[in-house]
Design an enzyme around this catalytic site. Structure first.
Site, PDB file in Angstrom:
ATOM      1  N   ALA A  65      88.153 -51.186 -68.496  1.00 55.18           N
ATOM      2  CA  ALA A  65      88.838 -49.902 -68.553  1.00 55.18           C
ATOM      3  C   ALA A  65      89.567 -49.718 -67.223  1.00 55.18           C
ATOM      4  O   ALA A  65      89.213 -50.352 -66.216  1.00 55.18           O
ATOM      5  CB  ALA A  65      87.825 -48.787 -68.773  1.00 55.18           C
ATOM      6  N   GLY A 108      85.049 -52.930 -70.116  1.00 59.38           N
ATOM      7  CA  GLY A 108      85.636 -52.494 -71.376  1.00 59.38           C
ATOM      8  C   GLY A 108      86.361 -53.624 -72.102  1.00 59.38           C
ATOM      9  O   GLY A 108      86.510 -53.579 -73.330  1.00 59.38           O
ATOM     10  N   GLU A 111      83.707 -55.298 -73.938  1.00 58.20           N
ATOM     11  CA  GLU A 111      83.285 -54.374 -74.998  1.00 58.20           C
ATOM     12  C   GLU A 111      84.312 -54.336 -76.128  1.00 58.20           C
ATOM     13  O   GLU A 111      83.949 -54.302 -77.308  1.00 58.20           O
ATOM     14  CB  GLU A 111      83.062 -52.978 -74.401  1.00 58.20           C
ATOM     15  CG  GLU A 111      81.819 -52.961 -73.511  1.00 58.20           C
ATOM     16  CD  GLU A 111      81.703 -51.721 -72.643  1.00 58.20           C
ATOM     17  OE1 GLU A 111      82.739 -51.223 -72.151  1.00 58.20           O
ATOM     18  OE2 GLU A 111      80.568 -51.247 -72.446  1.00 58.20           O
ATOM     19  N   GLU A 131      80.255 -53.210 -64.430  1.00 59.80           N
ATOM     20  CA  GLU A 131      80.338 -51.787 -64.078  1.00 59.80           C
ATOM     21  C   GLU A 131      79.343 -51.401 -62.986  1.00 59.80           C
ATOM     22  O   GLU A 131      79.568 -50.471 -62.225  1.00 59.80           O
ATOM     23  CB  GLU A 131      80.087 -50.911 -65.320  1.00 59.80           C
ATOM     24  CG  GLU A 131      81.189 -50.974 -66.370  1.00 59.80           C
ATOM     25  CD  GLU A 131      80.996 -52.074 -67.397  1.00 59.80           C
ATOM     26  OE1 GLU A 131      80.246 -53.039 -67.141  1.00 59.80           O
ATOM     27  OE2 GLU A 131      81.626 -51.972 -68.472  1.00 59.80           O
TER      28      GLU A 131
HETATM   29  N1  CO8 Z   1      91.395 -51.257 -63.697  1.00 59.64           N
HETATM   30  C1  CO8 Z   1      92.531 -51.043 -63.039  1.00 59.64           C
HETATM   31  N2  CO8 Z   1      93.226 -52.026 -62.397  1.00 59.64           N
HETATM   32  C2  CO8 Z   1      92.712 -53.250 -62.428  1.00 59.64           C
HETATM   33  C3  CO8 Z   1      91.527 -53.559 -63.100  1.00 59.64           C
HETATM   34  C4  CO8 Z   1      90.846 -52.493 -63.773  1.00 59.64           C
HETATM   35  N3  CO8 Z   1      89.731 -52.681 -64.487  1.00 59.64           N
HETATM   36  N4  CO8 Z   1      91.263 -54.896 -62.940  1.00 59.64           N
HETATM   37  C5  CO8 Z   1      92.262 -55.388 -62.208  1.00 59.64           C
HETATM   38  N5  CO8 Z   1      93.150 -54.400 -61.888  1.00 59.64           N
HETATM   39  C6  CO8 Z   1      94.369 -54.532 -61.100  1.00 59.64           C
HETATM   40  C7  CO8 Z   1      94.071 -54.656 -59.613  1.00 59.64           C
HETATM   41  O1  CO8 Z   1      93.844 -53.405 -59.033  1.00 59.64           O
HETATM   42  C8  CO8 Z   1      95.336 -55.335 -59.130  1.00 59.64           C
HETATM   43  O2  CO8 Z   1      96.326 -54.356 -59.024  1.00 59.64           O
HETATM   44  P1  CO8 Z   1      97.229 -54.266 -57.657  1.00 59.64           P
HETATM   45  O3  CO8 Z   1      97.989 -55.565 -57.650  1.00 59.64           O
HETATM   46  O4  CO8 Z   1      98.088 -53.062 -57.904  1.00 59.64           O
HETATM   47  O5  CO8 Z   1      96.275 -54.157 -56.542  1.00 59.64           O
HETATM   48  C9  CO8 Z   1      95.714 -56.239 -60.289  1.00 59.64           C
HETATM   49  O6  CO8 Z   1      95.038 -55.737 -61.442  1.00 59.64           O
HETATM   50  C10 CO8 Z   1      95.277 -57.679 -60.084  1.00 59.64           C
HETATM   51  O7  CO8 Z   1      93.888 -57.667 -59.823  1.00 59.64           O
HETATM   52  P2  CO8 Z   1      93.243 -58.478 -58.602  1.00 59.64           P
HETATM   53  O8  CO8 Z   1      94.198 -58.543 -57.455  1.00 59.64           O
HETATM   54  O9  CO8 Z   1      91.891 -57.869 -58.323  1.00 59.64           O
HETATM   55  O10 CO8 Z   1      93.108 -59.924 -59.248  1.00 59.64           O
HETATM   56  P3  CO8 Z   1      92.073 -61.070 -58.863  1.00 59.64           P
HETATM   57  O11 CO8 Z   1      92.536 -62.292 -59.572  1.00 59.64           O
HETATM   58  O12 CO8 Z   1      91.889 -61.133 -57.382  1.00 59.64           O
HETATM   59  O13 CO8 Z   1      90.658 -60.581 -59.469  1.00 59.64           O
HETATM   60  C11 CO8 Z   1      89.241 -59.673 -61.189  1.00 59.64           C
HETATM   61  C12 CO8 Z   1      90.488 -60.508 -60.853  1.00 59.64           C
HETATM   62  C13 CO8 Z   1      87.976 -60.407 -60.744  1.00 59.64           C
HETATM   63  C14 CO8 Z   1      89.204 -59.474 -62.697  1.00 59.64           C
HETATM   64  C15 CO8 Z   1      89.322 -58.304 -60.448  1.00 59.64           C
HETATM   65  O14 CO8 Z   1      90.592 -57.729 -60.712  1.00 59.64           O
HETATM   66  C16 CO8 Z   1      88.273 -57.308 -60.876  1.00 59.64           C
HETATM   67  O15 CO8 Z   1      87.130 -57.408 -60.458  1.00 59.64           O
HETATM   68  N6  CO8 Z   1      88.659 -56.303 -61.707  1.00 59.64           N
HETATM   69  C17 CO8 Z   1      87.780 -55.224 -62.086  1.00 59.64           C
HETATM   70  C18 CO8 Z   1      86.780 -55.685 -63.124  1.00 59.64           C
HETATM   71  C19 CO8 Z   1      85.865 -54.533 -63.481  1.00 59.64           C
HETATM   72  O16 CO8 Z   1      85.140 -54.005 -62.665  1.00 59.64           O
HETATM   73  N7  CO8 Z   1      85.886 -54.140 -64.773  1.00 59.64           N
HETATM   74  C20 CO8 Z   1      85.094 -53.044 -65.256  1.00 59.64           C
HETATM   75  C21 CO8 Z   1      85.864 -51.772 -65.208  1.00 59.64           C
HETATM   76  S1  CO8 Z   1      84.885 -50.344 -65.651  1.00 59.64           S
HETATM   77  C22 CO8 Z   1      84.858 -50.411 -67.347  1.00 59.64           C
HETATM   78  O17 CO8 Z   1      85.443 -51.262 -67.956  1.00 59.64           O
HETATM   79  C23 CO8 Z   1      84.089 -49.333 -68.026  1.00 59.64           C
HETATM   80  C24 CO8 Z   1      84.239 -49.508 -69.525  1.00 59.64           C
HETATM   81  C25 CO8 Z   1      83.960 -48.257 -70.261  1.00 59.64           C
HETATM   82  C26 CO8 Z   1      84.512 -48.378 -71.673  1.00 59.64           C
HETATM   83  C27 CO8 Z   1      84.241 -47.136 -72.432  1.00 59.64           C
HETATM   84  C28 CO8 Z   1      84.830 -47.230 -73.831  1.00 59.64           C
HETATM   85  C29 CO8 Z   1      84.425 -46.049 -74.676  1.00 59.64           C
END
Ligand code: CO8
Length: 257
Positions: A65, A108, A111, A131
């Site tokens: 998400a 998400g 999920e 998360e």
């Molecule tokens: N949300 C927003 N932006 C994101 C997300 C995210 N989940 N993941 C990546 N991005 C963005 C980064 O901020 C970055 O943007 P910018 O260039 O503007 O800084 C861009 O995507 C590229 O990301 P990275 O530079 O971090 O790329 P890397 O290759 O270095 O890393 C990763 C890749 C490991 C995937 C890393 O981006 C990461 O850890 N992302 C977050 C993963 C995460 O924590 N996911 C869980 C989110 S919380 C959630 O999903 C709750 C779900 C609830 C669902 C409910 C449904 C009813």
């Protein structure tokens, strides 16, 4: 509705939905879920469409998400506005959906893939519920669906440590139905989708409903539910055509009635 965060493409009776927020690794924001819900409404309303594939990019199915969108929320607003409640549209879909996952399927994203009927993974896929690293916990079914897929020990490990699972481990654990080389992912997904699309739609929908029932009820009730649907399948033209085609040693020509 013109889509900005997803792309759709129809090939025969199969609709491909590609998540399309490349700069955010397909992070699932409100707009994307609204567009996906709209695509699902159209899919379900169109009698010519029989299977959907949801995919992302080579790098990410979806990295979760959208954290930037969620960060300002407090618990009262999240509760009152039912934060991310719109996601419930996805598991309500009665027609089949295949998730074709390459790269990250996190939070998400994992999920969403689990809300689909089955997951075909590229060998590059990485699944996780990270998360906990953000000071929260899964909110889109991660603690429930992942536990049913992979069992308590692995689900706890994933959700409490936030570690990722690669495609081989995901296949061994029962999270994905098969793993293929990344360049064969969409071809394999289309092959499966075309096969499903050729089947009797009522039989496909009944099968989906019955398998999903296994998660909601006791074995005895589930068997009874299956038996009732099985009996009702004999009210379809496709049952008589399917069985007659077998006897005639020809392919069935289902009318989906
Ligand atoms: N949300 C927003 N932006 C994101 C997300 C995210 N989940 N993941 C990546 N991005 C963005 C980064 O901020 C970055 O943007 P910018 O260039 O503007 O800084 C861009 O995507 C590229 O990301 P990275 O530079 O971090 O790329 P890397 O290759 O270095 O890393 C990763 C890749 C490991 C995937 C890393 O981006 C990461 O850890 N992302 C977050 C993963 C995460 O924590 N996911 C869980 C989110 S919380 C959630 O999903 C709750 C779900 C609830 C669902 C409910 C449904 C009813």
């Amino acid at each position: 509705m013109a889509y900005e965060t997803i792309k759709t493409e129809t090939r025969g009776a199969v609709i491909l939905v590609t998540l399309n927020r490349p700069k955010a690794l397909n992070a699932l924001n409100r707009q994307l879920i609204a567009e996906l819900s709209d695509a699902l409404d159209k899919y379900e309303a169109d009698p010519d469409l029989r299977c959907m594939i949801i995919t992302g990019s080579e790098k990410a199915f979806a990295a979760g998400a959208d954290i930037k969108e969620m960060q300002p929320y407090d618990s009262v607003t999240a509760y009152v506005e039912n934060l991310l409640g719109e996601w419930d549209r996805i598991p309500r879909t009665r027609k089949p959906i295949i998730a074709a996952v390459a790269g990250y399927a996190l939070g998400g994203g994992c999920e969403l893939a689990m809300m689909c009927d089955f997951i075909i993974a590229a060998d590059t896929a990485k699944f996780g519920q990270p998360e906990i690293n953000l000071g929260v916990m899964p909110g889109g079914g991660g603690t429930q669906r992942l536990t049913r897929f992979v069992g308590k020990s692995k689900a706890m490990d994933m959700c409490l440590t936030g570690r990722m699972m690669d495609a081989d481990e995901a296949e061994r654990s029962g999270l994905v139905s098969r793993v293929v080389p990344a360049d064969e992912l969409l071809g394999t997904a289309f092959e499966a989708a075309d096969k499903i699309a050729d089947m009797s739609l009522p039989a496909v929908m009944m099968t989906k409903e019955a398998v999903n029932r296994a998660y909601e009820t006791t074995m005895a009730e589930g068997i009874l539910f299956e038996r009732r649907l099985f009996h009702s399948a004999f009210g379809t033209e496709d049952q008589s055509e399917g069985m007659q085609a077998f006897i005639d040693k020809r392919s069935a020509n289902f009318q989906n009635r």
